[in-house]
Scaffold this motif. Structure first.
Motif, PDB file in Angstrom:
ATOM      1  N   SER A  68      -8.970   9.242  -9.877  1.00 46.99           N
ATOM      2  CA  SER A  68      -8.317   8.074  -9.288  1.00 46.99           C
ATOM      3  C   SER A  68      -7.261   7.484 -10.217  1.00 46.99           C
ATOM      4  O   SER A  68      -7.263   7.750 -11.423  1.00 46.99           O
ATOM      5  CB  SER A  68      -9.349   6.988  -8.976  1.00 46.99           C
ATOM      6  OG  SER A  68      -9.908   6.481 -10.170  1.00 46.99           O
ATOM      7  N   SER A 107      -7.334  11.103  -5.603  1.00 42.67           N
ATOM      8  CA  SER A 107      -6.759  12.420  -5.311  1.00 42.67           C
ATOM      9  C   SER A 107      -7.782  13.247  -4.539  1.00 42.67           C
ATOM     10  O   SER A 107      -8.955  13.294  -4.912  1.00 42.67           O
ATOM     11  CB  SER A 107      -6.401  13.110  -6.626  1.00 42.67           C
ATOM     12  OG  SER A 107      -5.950  14.411  -6.379  1.00 42.67           O
ATOM     13  N   SER A 144      -8.163  -1.955  -2.167  1.00 40.40           N
ATOM     14  CA  SER A 144      -7.221  -2.899  -2.748  1.00 40.40           C
ATOM     15  C   SER A 144      -8.095  -3.878  -3.514  1.00 40.40           C
ATOM     16  O   SER A 144      -8.946  -4.555  -2.920  1.00 40.40           O
ATOM     17  CB  SER A 144      -6.376  -3.595  -1.678  1.00 40.40           C
ATOM     18  OG  SER A 144      -7.197  -4.215  -0.726  1.00 40.40           O
ATOM     19  N   LEU A 194      -6.259   4.459  -5.738  1.00 43.37           N
ATOM     20  CA  LEU A 194      -6.055   5.635  -4.902  1.00 43.37           C
ATOM     21  C   LEU A 194      -6.774   6.822  -5.526  1.00 43.37           C
ATOM     22  O   LEU A 194      -6.851   6.928  -6.753  1.00 43.37           O
ATOM     23  CB  LEU A 194      -4.563   5.946  -4.744  1.00 43.37           C
ATOM     24  CG  LEU A 194      -3.836   4.900  -3.901  1.00 43.37           C
ATOM     25  CD1 LEU A 194      -3.210   3.859  -4.787  1.00 43.37           C
ATOM     26  CD2 LEU A 194      -2.824   5.546  -3.015  1.00 43.37           C
ATOM     27  N   ASP A 197       0.829  -1.203   0.000  1.00 43.80           N
ATOM     28  CA  ASP A 197       0.000   0.000   0.000  1.00 43.80           C
ATOM     29  C   ASP A 197       0.866   1.257   0.000  1.00 43.80           C
ATOM     30  O   ASP A 197       0.563   2.231  -0.699  1.00 43.80           O
ATOM     31  CB  ASP A 197      -0.946  -0.011   1.201  1.00 43.80           C
ATOM     32  CG  ASP A 197      -1.919   1.153   1.198  1.00 43.80           C
ATOM     33  OD1 ASP A 197      -2.475   1.470   0.129  1.00 43.80           O
ATOM     34  OD2 ASP A 197      -2.128   1.749   2.271  1.00 43.80           O
ATOM     35  N   SER A 224       1.256   9.205  -5.890  1.00 48.99           N
ATOM     36  CA  SER A 224       1.599  10.586  -5.535  1.00 48.99           C
ATOM     37  C   SER A 224       2.619  11.172  -6.501  1.00 48.99           C
ATOM     38  O   SER A 224       2.510  12.333  -6.912  1.00 48.99           O
ATOM     39  CB  SER A 224       2.140  10.651  -4.108  1.00 48.99           C
ATOM     40  OG  SER A 224       1.162  10.248  -3.183  1.00 48.99           O
ATOM     41  N   MET A 233      -3.005  11.930  -2.122  1.00 46.49           N
ATOM     42  CA  MET A 233      -3.715  10.709  -2.499  1.00 46.49           C
ATOM     43  C   MET A 233      -4.105   9.918  -1.258  1.00 46.49           C
ATOM     44  O   MET A 233      -3.394   9.931  -0.253  1.00 46.49           O
ATOM     45  CB  MET A 233      -2.831   9.825  -3.387  1.00 46.49           C
ATOM     46  CG  MET A 233      -2.317  10.481  -4.655  1.00 46.49           C
ATOM     47  SD  MET A 233      -3.599  10.972  -5.812  1.00 46.49           S
ATOM     48  CE  MET A 233      -4.167   9.390  -6.403  1.00 46.49           C
ATOM     49  N   VAL A 234      -5.244   9.225  -1.344  1.00 50.31           N
ATOM     50  CA  VAL A 234      -5.674   8.315  -0.290  1.00 50.31           C
ATOM     51  C   VAL A 234      -6.058   6.987  -0.935  1.00 50.31           C
ATOM     52  O   VAL A 234      -6.544   6.950  -2.067  1.00 50.31           O
ATOM     53  CB  VAL A 234      -6.858   8.870   0.533  1.00 50.31           C
ATOM     54  CG1 VAL A 234      -6.452  10.119   1.294  1.00 50.31           C
ATOM     55  CG2 VAL A 234      -8.062   9.145  -0.347  1.00 50.31           C
ATOM     56  N   THR A 235      -5.838   5.916  -0.210  1.00 53.56           N
ATOM     57  CA  THR A 235      -6.202   4.598  -0.712  1.00 53.56           C
ATOM     58  C   THR A 235      -7.716   4.417  -0.615  1.00 53.56           C
ATOM     59  O   THR A 235      -8.296   4.599   0.448  1.00 53.56           O
ATOM     60  CB  THR A 235      -5.500   3.486   0.085  1.00 53.56           C
ATOM     61  OG1 THR A 235      -4.087   3.689   0.008  1.00 53.56           O
ATOM     62  CG2 THR A 235      -5.851   2.103  -0.457  1.00 53.56           C
ATOM     63  N   PHE A 244       0.872   4.161  -2.795  1.00 54.68           N
ATOM     64  CA  PHE A 244       0.721   5.571  -2.443  1.00 54.68           C
ATOM     65  C   PHE A 244       1.841   6.419  -3.057  1.00 54.68           C
ATOM     66  O   PHE A 244       1.598   7.472  -3.649  1.00 54.68           O
ATOM     67  CB  PHE A 244       0.703   5.735  -0.919  1.00 54.68           C
ATOM     68  CG  PHE A 244       0.843   7.153  -0.469  1.00 54.68           C
ATOM     69  CD1 PHE A 244      -0.223   8.028  -0.539  1.00 54.68           C
ATOM     70  CD2 PHE A 244       2.059   7.633  -0.007  1.00 54.68           C
ATOM     71  CE1 PHE A 244      -0.087   9.349  -0.143  1.00 54.68           C
ATOM     72  CE2 PHE A 244       2.204   8.946   0.394  1.00 54.68           C
ATOM     73  CZ  PHE A 244       1.126   9.812   0.327  1.00 54.68           C
TER      74      PHE A 244
END
Length: 101
Positions: free
Chosen positions: A61, A90, A33, A88, A13, A21, A28-30, A17
């Motif tokens: 994304s 934005s 998965s 991920l 992960d 990024s 960015m965030v997850t 990231f």
């Protein structure tokens, strides 16, 4: 004597990231998965290499494919141990999705 699966997921992960990024140059965030397959154990003392690659770009994304390899430092033998896909998104300062370039 092997790498804990949860720690492998954490490493993957983080790689996703960093890859996302660097690609977007945005926060960015997850989001998810999509799938992670464990193919072989990483043994104690092996070097771990985690490689992320952008495979899809959406409006806000990106999807990152991540491979985790183990390497025997003495022989140089490498083996794919896990592979997965991470999505991920934005976000702005209010954690709202924003478009990626």
């Amino acid at each position: 004597g092997t790498l804990f699966g949860g720690h492998a997921l954490e490493l993957m992960d983080k790689s996703a990231f960093i890859t996302a990024s660097r690609f977007t140059r945005k926060a960015m965030v997850t989001a998810s998965s999509e799938r992670v397959d464990f193919r072989a154990p990483v043994k104690n003392g092996q070097l771990v290499e985690v490689i992320g690659k952008i495979v899809k770009k959406g409006r806000s994304s990106v999807t990152v494919a991540v491979d985790l390899f183990a390497e025997n430092l003495l022989t140089g033998e490498r083996q794919l141990c896990a592979e997965g896909r991470f999505v991920l998104v934005s976000v702005d300062e209010n954690n709202k999705p924003v478009a990626v370039n």
